[in-house]
Design a protein around this motif. Structure first.
Motif, short mmCIF file in Angstrom:
data_model
loop_
_atom_site.label_atom_id
_atom_site.label_comp_id
_atom_site.label_asym_id
_atom_site.label_seq_id
_atom_site.Cartn_x
_atom_site.Cartn_y
_atom_site.Cartn_z
N ALA A 49 6.17 -10.32 7.85
CA ALA A 49 7.41 -11.48 7.65
C ALA A 49 7.06 -12.72 7.89
N GLY A 50 6.75 -13.47 6.94
CA GLY A 50 7.22 -14.87 6.86
C GLY A 50 6.17 -15.56 7.06
N GLU A 51 4.94 -14.98 6.93
CA GLU A 51 2.91 -15.32 6.72
C GLU A 51 2.73 -16.51 5.43
#
Length: 165
Positions: A49-51
């Motif tokens: 998540a968030g990458e």
């Protein structure tokens, strides 16, 4: 709106890194994960998540091989496998290491038992299916059966600007 459980499992989003040395060799690992047939694969794994795909590729490369400091990471293709019980989407990311003598370490022995640098025209077999799809895209070859590949920068194959030298 239909719930996700009614549609089946959520897709798996992964990444595979085509990590190049200055001489054009590609890093590839011998995958020996329990419950799977042995195969050869690119460094890679799940996107967290968030990458971005690029961040995930560099993180997975460091976690699996210990190689850090690769530069110029960019997506060159996305491979989609829809056969089976869930959809798998794997982004291919090209990155370079500056050192001709870059050494990969086995940091996840339950998954990989060795690394090697191989010329693109002399890759070992069999290839892990997502790696096979991404390498086919990079080498301008047809995708393996069951895979659709969406190239983002076809000029980045082994004869393009990312070629060794």
């Amino acid at each position: 709106m239909t719930s996700s459980s009614a549609r089946g499992p959520r897709p798996v989003v992964g990444v595979g890194a085509v990590l190049l040395r200055p001489d054009g060799a590609v890093l590839i690992g011998h995958r020996v994960k329990q419950g799977e047939p042995a195969s050869w694969c690119l460094p890679g794994g799940h996107v967290e998540a968030g990458e971005t795909f690029e961040q995930a590729a560099l993180r997975e490369t460091a976690e699996e091989s210990g190689i850090t400091g690769a530069g110029g990471a960019r997506v060159f293709a996305v491979a989609l496998h829809t056969a089976g019980d869930r959809t798998h989407m794997t982004a291919g990311v090209l990155a370079r290491v500056a050192a001709e003598d870059a050494v990969a370490s086995v940091l996840e022995p339950e998954v990989l038992d060795r690394w090697l640098w191989a010329r693109p025209e002399d890759l070992p077999a069999p290839l892990f299916p997502p790696s096979a799809a991404l390498l086919a895209a990079w080498l301008h070859r047809p995708a393996p059966d069951g895979w659709a590949v969406y190239p983002a920068a076809a000029q980045d194959g082994p004869d393009g600007p990312w070629a060794g030298g």
